[in-house]
Design an enzyme around this catalytic site. Structure first.
Site, PDB file in Angstrom:
ATOM      1  N   LYS A  50       6.925   0.597   1.240  1.00 52.42           N
ATOM      2  CA  LYS A  50       6.148   1.127   0.103  1.00 52.42           C
ATOM      3  C   LYS A  50       4.724   1.456   0.538  1.00 52.42           C
ATOM      4  CE  LYS A  50       5.452  -3.563  -1.560  1.00 52.42           C
ATOM      5  NZ  LYS A  50       4.595  -4.152  -2.539  1.00 52.42           N
ATOM      6  N   TYR A 270     -28.500   5.896   2.009  1.00 53.28           N
ATOM      7  CA  TYR A 270     -28.773   5.903   0.559  1.00 53.28           C
ATOM      8  C   TYR A 270     -29.406   4.596   0.112  1.00 53.28           C
ATOM      9  CZ  TYR A 270     -25.798  10.027  -0.266  1.00 53.28           C
ATOM     10  OH  TYR A 270     -25.257  11.273  -0.285  1.00 53.28           O
TER      11      TYR A 270
HETATM   12  C1  LIG Z   1       9.423  -7.431  -4.048  1.00 50.26           C
HETATM   13  C2  LIG Z   1       8.755  -7.383  -2.714  1.00 50.26           C
HETATM   14  N1  LIG Z   1       9.440  -7.780  -1.618  1.00 50.26           N
HETATM   15  C3  LIG Z   1       8.880  -7.779  -0.395  1.00 50.26           C
HETATM   16  C4  LIG Z   1       7.569  -7.371  -0.223  1.00 50.26           C
HETATM   17  C5  LIG Z   1       6.952  -7.426   1.155  1.00 50.26           C
HETATM   18  O1  LIG Z   1       5.955  -8.398   1.165  1.00 50.26           O
HETATM   19  P1  LIG Z   1       5.051  -8.646   2.481  1.00 50.26           P
HETATM   20  O2  LIG Z   1       4.299  -7.391   2.668  1.00 50.26           O
HETATM   21  O3  LIG Z   1       4.190  -9.791   2.109  1.00 50.26           O
HETATM   22  O4  LIG Z   1       5.998  -8.919   3.586  1.00 50.26           O
HETATM   23  C6  LIG Z   1       6.824  -6.981  -1.325  1.00 50.26           C
HETATM   24  C7  LIG Z   1       5.414  -6.594  -1.144  1.00 50.26           C
HETATM   25  O5  LIG Z   1       4.537  -6.893  -1.881  1.00 50.26           O
HETATM   26  C8  LIG Z   1       7.422  -6.979  -2.602  1.00 50.26           C
HETATM   27  O6  LIG Z   1       6.742  -6.594  -3.690  1.00 50.26           O
END
Ligand SMILES: Cc1ncc(COP(=O)(O)O)c(C=O)c1O
Length: 390
Positions: A50, A270
């Site tokens: 993501k 600034y």
């Molecule tokens: C549902 C879920 N699973 C796994 C992850 C991966 O987490 P991390 O980046 O701490 O490994 C996330 C990230 O926030 C998440 O929201």
């Protein structure tokens, strides 16, 4: 991509992403899962891609990890899933934020699997399976304590009692998410583990997943069937306060645009937020808050120039940062010289400390204006020195 490419030649700042290090980090986590597998049980390792793979580029990281053997991928948004599907035609892609109204046909068209976070989404997805007249894959996310997304305890109980609600769906995964996995002594970890165990016991048969990056380091009890790391793949330390077991992944270099000599008692930038205590040399480098270099970093961090530690001075501008190079030999500060903003001397975790945030925010804020170089060196080899390194 070689550093002589047009994009890097023209760029004010260059982000180098080491794909070999991401792959090695993934293998290390996969092996931790494999080591915990007992009695013929397999523990697989997915990748969370993501936010454009935490700023590293999902369309490039995804296929690289698929080539490494990674078979399951998570994104947050439907649009992220649609974009990733173009780069990865075959592997399951799970969309964590779930099924929004009137999007079921998009999921089906792009062969994406929604993570169902409540009964309403489950009902809508089951209806889609009927409408499309074929079984559809589904992930069920249950809330074991985060109180953010996922089936509430009451809804989870409904699911346990009324398995018919899953008719027409293939349960690809039962999952939950840990609240404080980076705090091994936090009792919420064992509470969530116990709630998740009770749920999966009542719903036998489907694969299960609980551990994010830090959760993997809580030990085999937390591994279930599928590990779900994001941060650790990209070199973020999953063990805050302890040595980072992951390989570093990103190097960010910014060019010096101009250097000037100033007298004592002059202000820089600034608001005149920094004043020279002595005659000083100031260099201006080509990145700013529009590139994710946070304004809060004013007068409280440093960069590296040819191995010299150089303070960041004055306000962070939208496109520019000023640094005090008084102590650096002049020939090293020429226009065009590359300054290390992130890398072996300053990790995303270090910069996050200075910016009073976490490395996740540093990484996901990495600017879109950087020229991106993807390196793929064999794991464990030292990263390239900046071009002008001593
Ligand atoms: C549902 C879920 N699973 C796994 C992850 C991966 O987490 P991390 O980046 O701490 O490994 C996330 C990230 O926030 C998440 O929201």
């Amino acid at each position: 991509m070689s550093p002589s490419d047009d994009a890097t030649r023209r760029a004010g700042a260059i982000l180098t992403v080491d794909l070999g290090a991401i792959a090695a980090n993934w293998r290390g986590l996969r092996d931790a899962g494999r080591a915990s597998a007992a009695g013929g049980r397999q523990v697989d390792c997915a990748a969370v891609l993501k936010a454009d793979a935490y700023g590293c580029g999902a369309g490039i990281v995804g296929p690289r990890l698929a080539a490494e053997g990674c078979r399951q991928f998570f994104v947050a948004h439907l649009e992220e899933g649609i974009a990733l599907r173009k780069a990865m035609p075959e592997h399951p892609i799970y969309v964590l934020n779930g099924l929004l109204a009137n999007t079921d046909a998009d999921f089906v068209e792009h062969d994406l699997t929604p993570v169902l976070n409540h009964l309403g989404q489950l009902n809508a997805w089951r209806a889609a399976a009927q409408r499309f007249n074929r079984p559809l894959d589904a992930v069920i996310h249950i809330d074991t304590g985060m109180h953010r997304l996922g089936f509430s305890p009451d809804e989870s109980q409904v699911l346990i009692n009324e398995r018919g609600r899953l008719r027409g769906l293939r349960l690809a995964l039962l999952m939950s998410h840990l609240v404080a996995s980076e705090e091994p002594n936090n009792t919420i970890n064992v509470e969530q583990l116990s709630r998740f165990r009770s749920f999966v016991k009542a719903m036998p048969g489907a694969p299960t997943s609980l551990a994010n990056s830090s959760g993997i380091f809580l030990g085999p009890d937390y591994h279930f069937d599928l590990l779900r790391p994001g941060a650790a793949l990209y070199g973020i330390n999953p063990l805050p306060g302890r040595d980072n077991p992951m390989l570093p992944v990103v190097t960010l270099q910014a060019r010096i645009l101009q250097t000037r000599q100033i007298d004592a008692f002059q202000t820089v930038g600034y608001g005149g937020a920094w004043r020279s205590a002595r005659p000083s040399r100031v260099a201006t480098i080509a990145l700013g808050y529009a590139d994710g270099y946070f304004r809060i970093l004013i007068n409280r961090t440093h960069v590296h120039l040819a191995g010299h530690r150089v303070p960041v001075i004055g306000r962070i501008s939208m496109d520019l940062v000023t640094i005090d190079v008084t102590e650096v030999p002049e020939p090293l500060c020429e226009t065009g010289a590359l300054v290390e903003v992130l890398g072996r001397h300053m990790t995303a975790d270090d910069l996050a400390d200075h910016a009073r945030t976490n490395a996740y925010e540093v990484m996901t804020a990495l600017g879109r204006r950087y020229a991106r170089v993807y390196a793929d060196e064999p794991a464990g080899e030292p990263q390239n020195e900046p071009e002008n390194a001593a």
